[in-house]
Motif scaffolding. Sequence first.
Motif, short mmCIF file in Angstrom:
data_model
loop_
_atom_site.label_atom_id
_atom_site.label_comp_id
_atom_site.label_asym_id
_atom_site.label_seq_id
_atom_site.Cartn_x
_atom_site.Cartn_y
_atom_site.Cartn_z
N LEU A 165 0.83 -1.21 0.00
CA LEU A 165 0.00 0.00 0.00
C LEU A 165 0.87 1.26 0.00
CD1 LEU A 165 -2.79 -1.04 2.54
CD2 LEU A 165 -3.01 -0.80 0.05
N GLY A 166 1.98 1.18 0.73
CA GLY A 166 2.89 2.33 0.72
C GLY A 166 3.46 2.59 -0.67
N LEU A 167 3.84 1.51 -1.36
CA LEU A 167 4.35 1.66 -2.73
C LEU A 167 3.28 2.23 -3.66
CD1 LEU A 167 6.40 -1.66 -3.09
CD2 LEU A 167 7.31 0.69 -2.84
N GLN A 168 2.04 1.68 -3.51
CA GLN A 168 0.96 2.19 -4.34
C GLN A 168 0.70 3.67 -4.06
OE1 GLN A 168 -2.46 -0.29 -3.74
NE2 GLN A 168 -1.51 -2.12 -4.68
N LEU A 169 0.73 4.04 -2.78
CA LEU A 169 0.51 5.44 -2.43
C LEU A 169 1.61 6.33 -3.00
CD1 LEU A 169 -1.11 7.55 -0.85
CD2 LEU A 169 0.28 6.99 1.18
N HIS A 170 2.84 5.83 -2.90
CA HIS A 170 3.96 6.60 -3.45
C HIS A 170 3.82 6.75 -4.96
CE1 HIS A 170 7.96 8.26 -3.73
NE2 HIS A 170 8.29 7.31 -4.65
N MET A 171 3.45 5.67 -5.63
CA MET A 171 3.26 5.75 -7.07
C MET A 171 2.10 6.67 -7.41
SD MET A 171 3.85 1.74 -8.04
CE MET A 171 3.48 2.00 -9.78
N SER A 172 1.04 6.63 -6.59
CA SER A 172 -0.09 7.52 -6.83
C SER A 172 0.32 8.98 -6.66
CB SER A 172 -1.24 7.18 -5.88
OG SER A 172 -1.71 5.86 -6.11
N GLU A 173 1.13 9.25 -5.65
CA GLU A 173 1.61 10.61 -5.43
C GLU A 173 2.46 11.06 -6.61
OE1 GLU A 173 0.95 12.77 -3.09
OE2 GLU A 173 -0.35 11.45 -1.92
N GLU A 174 3.33 10.17 -7.06
CA GLU A 174 4.17 10.54 -8.21
C GLU A 174 3.30 10.78 -9.46
OE1 GLU A 174 6.99 7.46 -8.71
OE2 GLU A 174 8.34 8.17 -7.11
N ARG A 175 2.31 9.93 -9.65
CA ARG A 175 1.43 10.12 -10.81
C ARG A 175 0.64 11.40 -10.68
NH1 ARG A 175 -3.12 5.77 -12.92
NH2 ARG A 175 -3.70 6.93 -14.85
#
Length: 208
Positions: A165-175
């Motif tokens: 979930l942290g990775l997904q959140l980080h990727m979402s933030e980057e996107r």
Amino acid sequence: MSDWIEQYSAALTERDARERAHKQYIDAYTKLADRTAALEAKPPPVASAPSPPPQSPACRGRTSTPTKGKAAAIKETEQSPTDPLARLRTDLATTQKARTTLQTQVDELTASLSALHTQHKTSTTQVTQLTRQKADVERKLKDRDEELKGKGRLVEQAQDEMVALGLQLHMSEERKEKLAHENKELVDRWMKRMGEEADRVNRDSKWA
């Protein structure tokens, strides 16, 4: 402790076998001792002897010594058969006393052995109970180990999910940042284009 008990039991067995081998002599000895005791219990018969003829003082002096010697010989003859029997009776009494002592020791050892058997039985019961309790505790411990392993796996899964979930959140933030930057560029380009068009329109209107 069982070693000396076995040795003592073997010694008693050997003694019993030896006594059985000489049983006829022991029985004959016992009968002889009982007969001797019965004879000693009866008073000896008093034999009436004829009165000696009166003697002169001189004759009485000469015959006093042989009379005493004869009485001593008769007494010795009467007592001589009794002495061996007395010794036999003494030996029998000593043997009986020793047998009684050994029997007492046997009874005491038997009581001790019985107590040891009882103690051993009690100890065996306690060992059985403790073994059962140990098995129960080990089973509970095994269940706790399995429970801890299961909870450990759940914790690992939760940690993995949190990392994911942290990775997904980080990727979402980057996107999100990327989209915001692209949106800003589009807005800037659109604004620039609109500005250029407005300038062109203004220029064209002046010429007219």
